[in-house]
Design a protein around this motif. Sequence first.
Motif, PDB file in Angstrom:
ATOM      1  N   PHE A 140     -89.697 -33.930 -34.174  1.00 18.30           N
ATOM      2  CA  PHE A 140     -90.509 -32.815 -33.972  1.00 18.30           C
ATOM      3  C   PHE A 140     -90.074 -31.653 -34.898  1.00 18.30           C
ATOM      4  O   PHE A 140     -89.105 -31.083 -33.910  1.00 18.30           O
ATOM      5  N   ILE A 141     -90.231 -30.779 -35.991  1.00 20.49           N
ATOM      6  CA  ILE A 141     -89.763 -29.962 -36.479  1.00 20.49           C
ATOM      7  C   ILE A 141     -90.324 -29.025 -36.857  1.00 20.49           C
ATOM      8  O   ILE A 141     -92.108 -28.912 -36.494  1.00 20.49           O
ATOM      9  N   TYR A 142     -89.957 -27.405 -36.310  1.00 15.00           N
ATOM     10  CA  TYR A 142     -90.728 -26.516 -36.724  1.00 15.00           C
ATOM     11  C   TYR A 142     -89.818 -25.320 -36.974  1.00 15.00           C
ATOM     12  O   TYR A 142     -88.934 -25.488 -37.441  1.00 15.00           O
ATOM     13  N   ARG A 143     -90.774 -23.947 -37.979  1.00 15.41           N
ATOM     14  CA  ARG A 143     -89.773 -23.418 -38.630  1.00 15.41           C
ATOM     15  C   ARG A 143     -89.619 -22.514 -37.267  1.00 15.41           C
ATOM     16  O   ARG A 143     -90.614 -21.962 -36.722  1.00 15.41           O
ATOM     17  N   GLN A 144     -87.987 -21.291 -37.437  1.00 12.87           N
ATOM     18  CA  GLN A 144     -87.534 -20.524 -36.157  1.00 12.87           C
ATOM     19  C   GLN A 144     -87.788 -19.595 -36.907  1.00 12.87           C
ATOM     20  O   GLN A 144     -86.362 -19.015 -38.029  1.00 12.87           O
ATOM     21  N   ARG A 145     -87.715 -18.242 -36.004  1.00 14.92           N
ATOM     22  CA  ARG A 145     -87.685 -16.631 -37.433  1.00 14.92           C
ATOM     23  C   ARG A 145     -86.941 -16.126 -36.400  1.00 14.92           C
ATOM     24  O   ARG A 145     -88.028 -16.152 -34.716  1.00 14.92           O
ATOM     25  N   HIS A 146     -85.395 -15.539 -36.137  1.00 13.43           N
ATOM     26  CA  HIS A 146     -84.904 -15.272 -34.623  1.00 13.43           C
ATOM     27  C   HIS A 146     -84.522 -13.596 -34.945  1.00 13.43           C
ATOM     28  O   HIS A 146     -83.810 -13.115 -36.236  1.00 13.43           O
ATOM     29  N   SER A 147     -84.724 -12.827 -33.904  1.00  9.05           N
ATOM     30  CA  SER A 147     -83.874 -11.656 -34.355  1.00  9.05           C
ATOM     31  C   SER A 147     -83.169 -10.963 -32.781  1.00  9.05           C
ATOM     32  O   SER A 147     -83.465 -11.231 -32.297  1.00  9.05           O
ATOM     33  N   GLU A 148     -82.227 -10.665 -32.907  1.00  3.00           N
ATOM     34  CA  GLU A 148     -81.611 -10.242 -31.828  1.00  3.00           C
ATOM     35  C   GLU A 148     -80.635  -9.294 -32.302  1.00  3.00           C
ATOM     36  O   GLU A 148     -79.098  -8.849 -33.078  1.00  3.00           O
ATOM     37  N   PHE A 149     -80.509  -7.881 -31.365  1.00  6.74           N
ATOM     38  CA  PHE A 149     -79.191  -6.864 -31.890  1.00  6.74           C
ATOM     39  C   PHE A 149     -79.540  -6.682 -29.952  1.00  6.74           C
ATOM     40  O   PHE A 149     -79.962  -6.669 -28.773  1.00  6.74           O
ATOM     41  N   ALA A 150     -77.513  -6.454 -29.560  1.00  7.05           N
ATOM     42  CA  ALA A 150     -77.229  -5.574 -28.633  1.00  7.05           C
ATOM     43  C   ALA A 150     -76.221  -5.128 -28.638  1.00  7.05           C
ATOM     44  O   ALA A 150     -75.643  -5.117 -29.546  1.00  7.05           O
ATOM     45  N   SER A 151     -75.944  -4.175 -27.752  1.00  2.00           N
ATOM     46  CA  SER A 151     -74.963  -3.233 -28.056  1.00  2.00           C
ATOM     47  C   SER A 151     -74.654  -2.599 -25.998  1.00  2.00           C
ATOM     48  O   SER A 151     -75.570  -3.078 -25.545  1.00  2.00           O
ATOM     49  N   GLY A 152     -73.792  -2.195 -25.523  1.00  4.40           N
ATOM     50  CA  GLY A 152     -73.184  -2.736 -25.087  1.00  4.40           C
ATOM     51  C   GLY A 152     -71.487  -1.799 -24.463  1.00  4.40           C
ATOM     52  O   GLY A 152     -70.814  -1.599 -24.866  1.00  4.40           O
ATOM     53  N   TYR A 153     -71.712  -1.374 -23.491  1.00  2.00           N
ATOM     54  CA  TYR A 153     -69.380  -0.471 -23.156  1.00  2.00           C
ATOM     55  C   TYR A 153     -70.036  -0.652 -21.751  1.00  2.00           C
ATOM     56  O   TYR A 153     -70.423  -0.217 -20.597  1.00  2.00           O
ATOM     57  N   THR A 154     -68.519  -1.013 -21.240  1.00  2.00           N
ATOM     58  CA  THR A 154     -68.307  -1.589 -20.366  1.00  2.00           C
ATOM     59  C   THR A 154     -66.773  -0.984 -19.953  1.00  2.00           C
ATOM     60  O   THR A 154     -65.457  -0.143 -21.137  1.00  2.00           O
ATOM     61  N   ARG A 155     -67.137  -0.908 -18.367  1.00  2.00           N
ATOM     62  CA  ARG A 155     -65.522   0.217 -17.618  1.00  2.00           C
ATOM     63  C   ARG A 155     -65.516  -1.233 -17.242  1.00  2.00           C
ATOM     64  O   ARG A 155     -65.807  -1.276 -16.302  1.00  2.00           O
ATOM     65  N   SER A 156     -63.638  -0.562 -16.647  1.00  2.00           N
ATOM     66  CA  SER A 156     -62.739  -1.978 -16.120  1.00  2.00           C
ATOM     67  C   SER A 156     -61.730  -0.797 -15.001  1.00  2.00           C
ATOM     68  O   SER A 156     -61.441  -0.217 -15.570  1.00  2.00           O
ATOM     69  N   VAL A 157     -62.252  -1.337 -13.644  1.00  2.00           N
ATOM     70  CA  VAL A 157     -60.997  -0.809 -12.639  1.00  2.00           C
ATOM     71  C   VAL A 157     -60.487  -1.838 -12.213  1.00  2.00           C
ATOM     72  O   VAL A 157     -61.399  -2.818 -11.832  1.00  2.00           O
ATOM     73  N   GLY A 158     -59.663  -1.702 -11.789  1.00  2.00           N
ATOM     74  CA  GLY A 158     -58.705  -2.364 -10.423  1.00  2.00           C
ATOM     75  C   GLY A 158     -56.950  -2.790 -10.848  1.00  2.00           C
ATOM     76  O   GLY A 158     -56.597  -1.691 -11.630  1.00  2.00           O
ATOM     77  N   ASP A 159     -56.213  -3.485 -10.696  1.00  2.00           N
ATOM     78  CA  ASP A 159     -55.498  -3.584 -10.406  1.00  2.00           C
ATOM     79  C   ASP A 159     -55.097  -4.596 -11.204  1.00  2.00           C
ATOM     80  O   ASP A 159     -55.704  -5.862 -10.616  1.00  2.00           O
ATOM     81  N   PRO A 160     -55.053  -4.215 -12.170  1.00  2.68           N
ATOM     82  CA  PRO A 160     -54.485  -6.917 -13.269  1.00  2.68           C
ATOM     83  C   PRO A 160     -54.136  -6.974 -12.719  1.00  2.68           C
ATOM     84  O   PRO A 160     -54.248  -8.454 -13.378  1.00  2.68           O
ATOM     85  N   GLU A 161     -53.151  -6.900 -11.723  1.00  2.00           N
ATOM     86  CA  GLU A 161     -52.398  -8.132 -11.427  1.00  2.00           C
ATOM     87  C   GLU A 161     -53.182  -8.778 -10.124  1.00  2.00           C
ATOM     88  O   GLU A 161     -52.507  -9.985  -9.965  1.00  2.00           O
ATOM     89  N   ARG A 162     -53.835  -8.220 -10.070  1.00  3.59           N
ATOM     90  CA  ARG A 162     -54.946  -8.725  -8.224  1.00  3.59           C
ATOM     91  C   ARG A 162     -55.911  -8.829  -8.558  1.00  3.59           C
ATOM     92  O   ARG A 162     -56.696  -9.704  -8.124  1.00  3.59           O
ATOM     93  N   LEU A 163     -56.689  -8.252  -8.937  1.00  2.35           N
ATOM     94  CA  LEU A 163     -58.045  -7.764  -8.989  1.00  2.35           C
ATOM     95  C   LEU A 163     -58.707  -6.764 -10.041  1.00  2.35           C
ATOM     96  O   LEU A 163     -58.490  -5.805  -9.909  1.00  2.35           O
ATOM     97  N   ILE A 164     -59.421  -6.971 -10.977  1.00  5.61           N
ATOM     98  CA  ILE A 164     -60.227  -6.409 -11.208  1.00  5.61           C
ATOM     99  C   ILE A 164     -61.612  -5.953 -11.535  1.00  5.61           C
ATOM    100  O   ILE A 164     -62.452  -7.401 -11.348  1.00  5.61           O
ATOM    101  N   LYS A 165     -63.153  -4.777 -12.051  1.00  2.85           N
ATOM    102  CA  LYS A 165     -64.002  -4.840 -11.611  1.00  2.85           C
ATOM    103  C   LYS A 165     -64.257  -4.635 -13.301  1.00  2.85           C
ATOM    104  O   LYS A 165     -64.115  -3.489 -13.944  1.00  2.85           O
ATOM    105  N   ARG A 166     -65.558  -5.039 -13.689  1.00  9.41           N
ATOM    106  CA  ARG A 166     -66.283  -4.766 -15.239  1.00  9.41           C
ATOM    107  C   ARG A 166     -67.734  -4.209 -14.519  1.00  9.41           C
ATOM    108  O   ARG A 166     -67.922  -4.883 -14.373  1.00  9.41           O
ATOM    109  N   TYR A 167     -68.018  -3.075 -15.340  1.00 10.79           N
ATOM    110  CA  TYR A 167     -68.752  -2.762 -15.184  1.00 10.79           C
ATOM    111  C   TYR A 167     -69.806  -2.670 -16.707  1.00 10.79           C
ATOM    112  O   TYR A 167     -69.096  -1.384 -17.370  1.00 10.79           O
ATOM    113  N   THR A 168     -70.772  -3.158 -17.016  1.00 15.96           N
ATOM    114  CA  THR A 168     -71.881  -3.515 -18.378  1.00 15.96           C
ATOM    115  C   THR A 168     -72.974  -2.549 -18.711  1.00 15.96           C
ATOM    116  O   THR A 168     -73.834  -2.989 -17.484  1.00 15.96           O
ATOM    117  N   LEU A 169     -73.460  -1.489 -19.056  1.00 14.37           N
ATOM    118  CA  LEU A 169     -74.814  -0.666 -19.536  1.00 14.37           C
ATOM    119  C   LEU A 169     -74.380  -1.416 -21.050  1.00 14.37           C
ATOM    120  O   LEU A 169     -73.978  -0.276 -22.135  1.00 14.37           O
TER     121      LEU A 169
END
Length: 605
Positions: A264-293
């Motif tokens: 089966f074949i079909y025609r697909q039209r797709h639009s996708e847009f995204a933006s985000g800002y991520t903040r990273s906290v913690g000790d990069p040698e042991r454990l880090i957490k990242r929060y994205t909005l």
Amino acid sequence: MDNLFLVSWGSVWKSGFSSLVKINTILALLVLFPLILPGFSELRAEVKRNQIELKSKSNAVVRNIYIRVEDIFESNKDNKVFRAINNLKANTREGVVLRDLLLKEGDPYDDFLVAESERVLRQVSYLRQVSITPRFEGDKVDLYVSVQDTWTLFPQFVYSTGGGTERRSVALVENNLLGYGKRFEVLWADDEGRETIEFVWDDRRLFGSHHNLVLGHFERSDGRRSLFNIGRPFRSLVEESSWQVQGDFFDLVGRLFEGGDESFIYRQRHSEFASGYTRSVGDPERLIKRYTLGYAFSKDSFSEADEGDFQDVDLDPLEVSSDPELLALDREFSGPFLSYSLIEPDFISTDYVDRFERVEDFNLGVQFSSRLQFASEALGSEFDTLLGFTRVAKGWRLTKDSFLRSEFSSSSRLHSSGFDNTVLDLGVRYYNVIGAVSYKDFYLGKHTIASALKIRYSEDLDKDRQFLLGASGGLRGYENRTFFGDKSFVLSIEDRVSFSENVFQLVNFGGAFFFDVGGVGDGTTAEIFQDQVYADFGVGLRVGFPRSSGGSVLRIDLAFPLRDGPDGSDQFEPRLLITSGQAFGARLRHEKSNVVQTESVLGPD
């Protein structure tokens, strides 16, 4: 609108108790994991901190940093051909290497930042033989950074066949333009009758900064696709923030398959847009957490194929179904999202995994991420919808030469009618780098046992999605896309052997013995295991190009199916496959995201 949202949730609660029982696993993954696993990981990290004695950091200060960029053929400069190749290639600029270092002159010395800098440099495809050597002198330390260039300008001529499909392409690719680390690609390809012309520009250090820019445009006989990505990605664990803006737009002919052929074949039209800002906290040698909005928008519209679409893909309309019930429903989601990630660094660095002698880095620590988006009608969505995604990954050192990596993910959509497009994925990788093996005085090469298990399960899958198995999907004895359904598993085991290395300083020769087994279907899992399991075995040749960008591998496999297949394959009928890259790799699914799609911003595919 608030009342509508409450009514939607009320209808789910009133009519969906049986559905909730049916998908309790999904609920646990989407709701309980984000609450339980981060706390569990923090507890593990706390226990780990209490169990080890932290090594006191040196008081030394980085005095000088010396960068050495070796030629492609550093040890064979007397050879006229090699010397000519060295002269033709513009060496990577020292400043390009320096920008990827996490230590600068005047900074306090830190062993972890040295190791992390090496990992960052090894991620750069056009560099090999990366090393950073500290030399102490009292309270001062000099860093000697050594990398080796690879050949990055490729007039490519590719021919891939053997899986019931044929692909030809001609391309000009430069992965390190004038030594500045910028990549461009111009390509023509004929893939199963669909011609493509593509242009890609990838600037990982826009104007010498920490920002990147990716632009791509693809003109195909059945339509076109354009994409872009601009932002500041995470390149190491120590970076504190990241942002991205990206989009993907196409108008193409989509296909469903059965027995290796289009159904089966079909025609697909797709639009996708995204933006985000991520903040990273913690000790990069042991454990880090990242929060994205962030904010994400996606829209897919589907229509039945017309006469022109069939001509574009060189297909007779009488050879496929025209049933309109096979056409997917239009989708539109628009709204904000929140994402949470947790990373516990525990790296293993080893060679002879997927790219011969190239050293690769794999994180065996806990990696967790969860993403939730509310797509509201008020913001343009078709209806109020919650889109959720959860992923957890973990690895283990089994011996000094072997390791195991695993990844489990779930994604789903929840709206007034219940859940749909629910997908559960499990992936496991096992590698045992045995090394050199001899029988009496006969050298049998360097061996690596590699295996990959992939299990996929879905409920109410979107009609434009299929789980496919075949030559390119894990079962090398059968044609591409022979087997289809919404539940699948495939297990592949290989004994990879490196026979000869750096032959004429140009190529590596190796081979593989392999076994594949898998099944896929639309029925129950019991039905798949009863009658829809297929297997193959075979032997292959591997040709590596160690001095080319990325350490690419040519793969030639001869596979023998152990059972007659619906594609017409007979038992033990040999199938020759010629293509590039390993059949599977040690990278987990989330680590193989392309330059446009990243999990934190666009979510799962």
